[in-house]
Design an enzyme around this catalytic site. Sequence first.
Site, short mmCIF file in Angstrom:
data_model
loop_
_atom_site.label_atom_id
_atom_site.label_comp_id
_atom_site.label_asym_id
_atom_site.label_seq_id
_atom_site.Cartn_x
_atom_site.Cartn_y
_atom_site.Cartn_z
N LYS A 141 -71.20 18.76 11.24
CA LYS A 141 -71.01 19.81 12.25
C LYS A 141 -71.99 19.62 13.42
O LYS A 141 -71.63 19.81 14.57
CB LYS A 141 -71.18 21.19 11.62
CG LYS A 141 -69.99 21.59 10.75
CD LYS A 141 -70.27 22.83 9.94
CE LYS A 141 -69.07 23.24 9.11
NZ LYS A 141 -69.41 24.17 8.03
N VAL A 192 -56.90 26.33 5.59
CA VAL A 192 -56.91 26.53 7.05
C VAL A 192 -55.48 26.64 7.59
O VAL A 192 -55.18 27.54 8.39
CB VAL A 192 -57.68 25.39 7.75
CG1 VAL A 192 -57.67 25.58 9.25
CG2 VAL A 192 -59.12 25.34 7.24
N GLY A 214 -65.98 27.75 13.91
CA GLY A 214 -64.83 28.20 14.69
C GLY A 214 -64.72 29.71 14.80
O GLY A 214 -64.18 30.23 15.77
N GLU A 264 -64.74 23.11 0.36
CA GLU A 264 -63.59 22.22 0.54
C GLU A 264 -63.04 21.83 -0.83
O GLU A 264 -63.69 22.02 -1.86
CB GLU A 264 -64.05 20.95 1.27
CG GLU A 264 -64.95 21.20 2.46
CD GLU A 264 -64.22 21.57 3.75
OE1 GLU A 264 -63.12 21.05 3.97
OE2 GLU A 264 -64.77 22.36 4.54
N1 LIG Z 1 -61.73 25.42 4.26
C1 LIG Z 1 -62.46 25.81 5.28
O1 LIG Z 1 -63.09 26.89 5.29
C2 LIG Z 1 -62.57 24.95 6.50
C3 LIG Z 1 -62.02 23.68 6.54
N2 LIG Z 1 -62.12 22.92 7.66
C4 LIG Z 1 -61.47 21.62 7.75
O2 LIG Z 1 -60.06 21.85 7.87
C5 LIG Z 1 -59.35 20.80 7.24
C6 LIG Z 1 -58.43 21.38 6.16
O3 LIG Z 1 -59.22 22.04 5.19
P1 LIG Z 1 -58.55 22.96 4.07
O4 LIG Z 1 -57.45 23.76 4.65
O5 LIG Z 1 -59.68 23.64 3.41
O6 LIG Z 1 -57.94 21.84 3.10
P2 LIG Z 1 -56.90 22.06 1.90
O7 LIG Z 1 -57.25 21.02 0.89
O8 LIG Z 1 -56.85 23.47 1.50
O9 LIG Z 1 -55.48 21.70 2.57
C7 LIG Z 1 -55.12 20.40 2.92
C8 LIG Z 1 -53.64 20.40 3.26
O10 LIG Z 1 -53.26 19.13 3.75
C9 LIG Z 1 -52.13 18.67 3.05
N3 LIG Z 1 -52.17 17.22 2.96
C10 LIG Z 1 -53.11 16.45 2.37
N4 LIG Z 1 -52.81 15.14 2.50
C11 LIG Z 1 -51.65 15.10 3.20
C12 LIG Z 1 -50.81 14.04 3.64
N5 LIG Z 1 -51.09 12.75 3.41
N6 LIG Z 1 -49.67 14.35 4.32
C13 LIG Z 1 -49.36 15.65 4.58
N7 LIG Z 1 -50.12 16.69 4.19
C14 LIG Z 1 -51.25 16.42 3.50
C15 LIG Z 1 -52.17 19.33 1.70
O11 LIG Z 1 -50.85 19.39 1.18
P3 LIG Z 1 -50.51 20.09 -0.25
O12 LIG Z 1 -50.82 21.55 -0.04
O13 LIG Z 1 -49.08 19.84 -0.42
O14 LIG Z 1 -51.39 19.42 -1.26
C16 LIG Z 1 -52.74 20.70 2.07
O15 LIG Z 1 -51.71 21.58 2.46
C17 LIG Z 1 -60.41 19.83 6.70
O16 LIG Z 1 -60.65 18.84 7.68
C18 LIG Z 1 -61.64 20.73 6.55
O17 LIG Z 1 -62.85 20.01 6.59
C19 LIG Z 1 -62.73 23.40 8.81
C20 LIG Z 1 -63.27 24.66 8.82
C21 LIG Z 1 -63.24 25.52 7.68
N1 LIG Z 2 -66.70 24.20 3.74
C1 LIG Z 2 -67.18 24.73 4.98
C2 LIG Z 2 -66.09 25.52 5.61
C3 LIG Z 2 -66.23 25.59 7.05
O1 LIG Z 2 -66.54 24.65 7.76
C4 LIG Z 2 -68.39 25.61 4.74
O2 LIG Z 2 -68.65 25.95 3.58
O3 LIG Z 2 -69.09 25.94 5.71
#
Ligand SMILES: NC(=O)C1=CN([C@@H]2O[C@H](COP(=O)(O)OP(=O)(O)OC[C@H]3O[C@@H](n4cnc5c(N)ncnc54)[C@H](OP(=O)(O)O)[C@@H]3O)[C@@H](O)[C@H]2O)C=CC1
Ligand SMILES: N[C@@H](CC=O)C(=O)O
Length: 223
Positions: free
Chosen positions: A207, A15, A136, A192
């Site tokens: 959700k 994201v 979203g 995820e």
């Molecule tokens: N994936 C999807 O389609 C969707 C996800 N979401 C939500 O969005 C959020 C992010 O999801 P997503 O992008 O998939 O997750 P990712 O696992 O891809 O990314 C998580 C990020 O957070 C960083 N991170 C983790 N722990 C820490 C910490 N303690 N301090 C600083 N940075 C940290 C990681 O760093 P590093 O890269 O260095 O490991 C990484 O860059 C979640 O809440 C998810 O539920 C919502 C809608 C859609």
């Molecule tokens: N992991 C979620 C991503 C968006 O919320 C999904 O599969 O729907």
Amino acid sequence: MTQTIEVGMLGLGTVGSGVVARLTRAATKIEQTQGLRLHLATVAVHHLRAPRAVQLPVGTRLTDDWQQVVTDPRIQLVIEVMGTIATAKAAIIAALTHGKSVVTANKDLMATNGEQLIALAQRQGCDLFYEASVAGGIPILRTLTDSYATDQVQRVAGIINGTANYILTAMTSQGQSYQTALTAAQQAGYAEADPTNDVTGLDTAYKLVDCKFNPNFWTNCSA
Ligand SMILES: NC(=O)C1=CN([C@@H]2O[C@H](COP(=O)(O)OP(=O)(O)OC[C@H]3O[C@@H](n4cnc5c(N)ncnc54)[C@H](OP(=O)(O)O)[C@@H]3O)[C@@H](O)[C@H]2O)C=CC1
Ligand SMILES: N[C@@H](CC=O)C(=O)O
């Protein structure tokens, strides 16, 4: 006149990378239509040296200490896209306590701690937006609040978890195994990092719980 907003972001995964790409691509449009320049000052990640899907704008700082972002007096808006509950909750509480508005995609956190965080944001006079946590791409939360203000929502129907939809489609129409389809869903960024909630239904439940903060929605559900 254009106003500059200093932005800090927590997380640069699926994201977060999308946010950077979108902010970069749409910068001119945002400025022209909203009169705002969103300057990404600092991004916090877990692994400083991990390869990234996007290039950060010149001048954007990368840190592995999220506290630096939420306590930085120059930062006005914090985007939380790091996921999980405990650390993200602490970070959002710290950001709001320091008078920063927050945007989050964290459905798990909002479903389990949303009432507390919304109340804190109100007390602090800050905004807490979580449109990205539920469908979203449609989007739906603000639509329910603004466009259906005089309606009472009785029923919601739709595909609420993309991962389950992807897996079931791949298994039924392409004959893929569950594991192959799940791996592909992870690689495509639908699932995820820990796909447990996606494949057990908890993501869908979260959700729907997130929708309950909407005044036009049902209120008798909890995480
Ligand atoms: N994936 C999807 O389609 C969707 C996800 N979401 C939500 O969005 C959020 C992010 O999801 P997503 O992008 O998939 O997750 P990712 O696992 O891809 O990314 C998580 C990020 O957070 C960083 N991170 C983790 N722990 C820490 C910490 N303690 N301090 C600083 N940075 C940290 C990681 O760093 P590093 O890269 O260095 O490991 C990484 O860059 C979640 O809440 C998810 O539920 C919502 C809608 C859609
Ligand atoms: N992991 C979620 C991503 C968006 O919320 C999904 O599969 O729907």
